[in-house]
Write an enzyme that holds these catalytic residues in place. Structure first.
Site, PDB file in Angstrom:
ATOM      1  N   HIS A  53     -34.825  66.008  72.486  1.00  0.00           N
ATOM      2  CA  HIS A  53     -33.706  66.708  73.123  1.00  0.00           C
ATOM      3  C   HIS A  53     -33.084  65.884  74.242  1.00  0.00           C
ATOM      4  CE1 HIS A  53     -31.301  70.229  73.809  1.00  0.00           C
ATOM      5  NE2 HIS A  53     -31.731  70.399  75.040  1.00  0.00           N
ATOM      6  N   SER A  85     -26.614  70.323  75.654  1.00  0.00           N
ATOM      7  CA  SER A  85     -27.480  71.473  75.429  1.00  0.00           C
ATOM      8  C   SER A  85     -26.748  72.792  75.699  1.00  0.00           C
ATOM      9  CB  SER A  85     -28.743  71.336  76.282  1.00  0.00           C
ATOM     10  OG  SER A  85     -29.734  72.249  75.876  1.00  0.00           O
ATOM     11  N   ASP A 106     -35.353  66.489  67.946  1.00  0.00           N
ATOM     12  CA  ASP A 106     -35.072  67.543  68.926  1.00  0.00           C
ATOM     13  C   ASP A 106     -35.864  68.793  68.581  1.00  0.00           C
ATOM     14  OD1 ASP A 106     -33.882  69.438  70.653  1.00  0.00           O
ATOM     15  OD2 ASP A 106     -31.982  68.358  70.618  1.00  0.00           O
TER      16      ASP A 106
END
Length: 268
Positions: free
Chosen positions: A248, A96, A220
């Protein structure tokens, strides 16, 4: 083994070092810390891998300065870790926001010391909507999260945390996950919210020379799958691994598949 590494005067970063063998430097995402990789570090040392997990500034057990949360500064922190530990061909694995930091590192420091790059649901090249790219998060959405963090941080983290999962985890895991988010520095939560909103790593993608594996969940909602396609198109020698039942939280939602793909990428 646990220790601290000085990255600039007055700022030290926490590192957990587990196992022996081929080194992997794990960089966590927002708003988590090194603990997110628990279910990878429980396995990888069995196969001859040394897992180094760092806490970014403002997260986990690292120092939390008032300023300096730009991608450049955090990429320089990664450089300090790599140089201090003397790595030459490390695998850099990042999730991320950590993925954006890793991409910036590869561009800013010409991939110094990195032999392979693994990007997990990376916030790259950007996570906000851009001209010609309507799939990202609206800037107004991030502004609202930042504003909420200034008046009700637990609520903000709870709302943001819900976006991580395509499949709702067990209540016990959700409680743990929320507790990890709450442990982070309030200042870092706000400062890195601005960084995610205002910065991007589009120019860095083409500068990546190391073999790169892109792990990304189809569902996601924070870093849409379209970002993975853009990364694949712009990073030379990259391979895209698609996770068809993940949001995610790719590191957990398809845990067995994720770990199997991780081992395969490390061995390749």
């Amino acid at each position: 083994m646990n220790y601290y590494i000085d990255v600039e005067p007055g700022v030290s970063l926490y590192v957990e070092d587990t196992g022996v063998g081929q080194p992997i430097l794990f960089v966590h995402g927002y708003p988590l810390d090194h603990r997110m990789y628990e279910y990878q570090v429980n396995q990888l040392p069995k196969y001859g891998y040394r897992c180094i997990r760092m806490d970014l500034r403002g997260f986990g057990k690292s120092d939390s300065p008032w300023e300096s949360y730009s991608l450049d500064r955090m990429a320089d922190d990664v450089r300090a870790i790599i140089d201090t530990l003397g790595f030459k061909q490390i695998t850099l694995a990042a999730f991320s926001m950590g993925g954006a930091v890793a991409v910036r590192y590869m561009g800013r420091h010409a991939g110094h010391g990195v032999g392979k790059l693994l990007l997990f649901a990376a916030a790259a090249p950007y996570i906000t909507k851009q001209p010609g790219f309507p799939q990202g998060m609206p800037v107004e959405g991030l502004d609202a999260l930042i504003a909420l963090a200034n008046r009700d941080r637990p609520q903000m983290l709870q709302e943001f945390g819900k976006l991580f999962f395509h499949n709702e985890p067990t209540p016990a895991f959700r409680q743990w996950f929320d507790s990890v988010q709450l442990d982070q520095s309030p200042r870092a939560i706000i400062a890195c919210g601005h960084t995610l909103r205002d910065e991007n790593v589009k120019a860095d993608l083409g500068r990546i020379k190391a073999p790169t594996y892109i792990f990304h969940g189809v569902y996601d909602r924070i870093c849409p799958f379209e970002l993975a396609i853009i990364m694949k198109e712009n990073i030379p020698s990259s391979i895209l691994l698609r996770f068809d039942n993940s949001g995610h939280a790719i590191f957990y939602e398809e845990l067995d598949l994720f770990n199997a793909c991780l081992l395969e990428a490390l061995r390749h």
